[in-house]
Design a protein around this motif. Structure first.
Motif, short mmCIF file in Angstrom:
data_model
loop_
_atom_site.label_atom_id
_atom_site.label_comp_id
_atom_site.label_asym_id
_atom_site.label_seq_id
_atom_site.Cartn_x
_atom_site.Cartn_y
_atom_site.Cartn_z
N LEU A 1 -5.23 -8.31 11.43
CA LEU A 1 -5.28 -9.95 11.03
C LEU A 1 -5.63 -10.14 10.15
CD1 LEU A 1 -4.25 -12.98 12.45
CD2 LEU A 1 -6.07 -13.19 13.21
N HIS A 2 -5.21 -11.26 9.16
CA HIS A 2 -5.84 -11.40 7.82
C HIS A 2 -6.27 -12.85 7.63
CE1 HIS A 2 -5.32 -7.83 6.34
NE2 HIS A 2 -3.95 -7.80 7.39
N ASN B 1 0.72 -1.12 0.20
CA ASN B 1 -0.28 0.30 0.54
C ASN B 1 0.72 1.44 0.23
OD1 ASN B 1 -2.82 -1.51 -0.19
ND2 ASN B 1 -2.87 -1.76 1.81
N SER B 2 1.49 1.74 -0.76
CA SER B 2 2.54 2.64 -1.29
C SER B 2 3.12 2.65 0.18
CB SER B 2 1.52 3.58 -1.17
OG SER B 2 0.84 3.61 -3.00
N SER B 3 3.66 1.76 0.93
CA SER B 3 4.79 1.72 1.56
C SER B 3 4.33 1.80 3.27
CB SER B 3 5.92 2.25 1.01
OG SER B 3 6.60 1.71 0.33
N SER B 4 2.70 2.42 2.84
CA SER B 4 2.71 2.75 4.07
C SER B 4 1.70 1.44 5.48
CB SER B 4 1.18 3.65 3.89
OG SER B 4 -0.24 2.44 3.82
N GLU B 5 2.06 0.28 4.75
CA GLU B 5 1.82 -0.49 5.70
C GLU B 5 2.91 -2.28 5.76
OE1 GLU B 5 -2.30 -3.74 5.20
OE2 GLU B 5 -1.12 -3.06 3.48
N VAL B 6 2.84 -2.84 6.28
CA VAL B 6 4.37 -3.37 6.35
C VAL B 6 3.21 -4.77 6.53
CG1 VAL B 6 5.79 -4.70 7.67
CG2 VAL B 6 6.04 -2.30 7.14
N VAL B 7 3.42 -6.64 5.79
CA VAL B 7 2.76 -7.72 6.07
C VAL B 7 3.60 -8.07 6.60
CG1 VAL B 7 1.43 -8.85 4.86
CG2 VAL B 7 0.80 -7.16 4.09
N ILE B 8 3.19 -9.12 7.74
CA ILE B 8 4.28 -10.00 7.89
C ILE B 8 3.67 -11.53 7.92
CG2 ILE B 8 5.42 -8.97 9.73
CD1 ILE B 8 3.47 -10.32 11.98
N PHE B 9 4.37 -12.15 7.71
CA PHE B 9 3.86 -13.36 8.08
C PHE B 9 5.02 -15.04 8.63
CE2 PHE B 9 4.75 -18.20 6.49
CZ PHE B 9 2.97 -18.86 5.67
N ASN C 1 1.93 -19.24 11.76
CA ASN C 1 1.31 -19.25 10.12
C ASN C 1 0.60 -18.18 10.10
OD1 ASN C 1 -0.73 -21.01 10.76
ND2 ASN C 1 -0.77 -21.49 8.92
N ALA C 2 -0.11 -17.37 10.54
CA ALA C 2 -0.27 -16.02 10.29
C ALA C 2 -0.23 -14.88 9.28
CB ALA C 2 -0.67 -15.67 11.37
N VAL C 3 -1.26 -14.70 8.73
CA VAL C 3 -0.75 -13.05 8.09
C VAL C 3 -1.74 -11.91 8.64
CG1 VAL C 3 -1.04 -12.66 5.50
CG2 VAL C 3 -1.28 -14.02 5.81
N LEU C 4 0.07 -11.13 9.50
CA LEU C 4 -0.97 -9.51 10.18
C LEU C 4 -0.51 -8.23 8.89
CD1 LEU C 4 0.01 -12.06 12.88
CD2 LEU C 4 -1.11 -9.96 13.69
N SER C 5 -0.64 -7.70 9.69
CA SER C 5 -0.18 -6.29 8.28
C SER C 5 -0.94 -5.23 9.52
CB SER C 5 -0.82 -6.00 7.65
OG SER C 5 -2.66 -5.22 7.62
N PHE C 6 0.52 -4.54 9.79
CA PHE C 6 1.23 -3.02 10.52
C PHE C 6 0.46 -1.77 9.86
CE2 PHE C 6 3.32 0.49 13.02
CZ PHE C 6 2.70 0.01 14.39
#
Length: 173
Positions: A126-127, A95-103, A112-117
């Motif tokens: 939490l996705h 998102n144009s470098s405004s969000e970091v997604v971790i796995f 094994n969750a996908v989360l974004s900050f």
């Protein structure tokens, strides 16, 4: 030598800085007043017997650190999402470098969750994932291609490639 790249030790100008740690992630992010990635988001890692879930922002223009969320071992009492401390996870910018997604990652147990900050709101999301998903892991490789995250491998010698479509995700708050 002229024309050669070189390393430079960055001395933070801020009084506060993250503790030393291993196996954290550092992702380029845009700050609110800049469209270009001029910040770095540090999440998690392992330090002194603790698996961390703190979030730090480094402003490359001023060489200063700001703690966005402190480390905690307590679960949130409201509806907010907060990932457990972890290391060996992956992180990509979106998102144009405004969000970091971790796995994924580990903290004695595998995730094994996908989360974004969100860099703008300082909130975790939490996705939900439909269908099959990768086995829990850490130490895997990850990158973003267009609107997808690809992960490969991980501990213990996994030999699988997975694709996660960022534009198809559903948020669970």
């Amino acid at each position: 030598a002229t024309g050669m790249a070189s390393w430079e030790l960055v001395a933070p100008s801020s009084e506060h800085a993250p503790t030393a740690r291993a196996a954290a992630t550092l992702s380029p992010v845009s700050l609110s007043d800049s469209a270009n990635p001029v910040g770095l988001l540090l999440f998690g890692g392992h330090a002194g017997g603790s698996d961390l879930n703190d979030v730090w922002l480094f402003d490359a223009r001023t060489a200063s650190w700001t703690m966005l969320l402190p480390h905690t071992t307590q679960q949130a009492v409201d509806a907010s999402v907060r990932p457990d401390g972890r290391y060996g996870h992956s992180a990509i910018t979106h998102n144009s470098s405004s969000e970091v997604v971790i796995f994924s990652g580990t903290s004695g147990r595998l995730f094994n969750a996908v989360l974004s900050f969100s860099v703008r709101t300082h909130q975790w999301t939490l996705h939900e994932c439909a269908g099959a998903s990768p086995s829990p892991r850490y130490g895997h490789a990850a990158c973003r291609v267009a609107e997808s995250i690809y992960i490969f491998g991980g501990k213990d010698s996994l030999n699988d490639l997975w694709k996660y479509a960022l534009d198809m995700r559903r948020e669970r708050r």
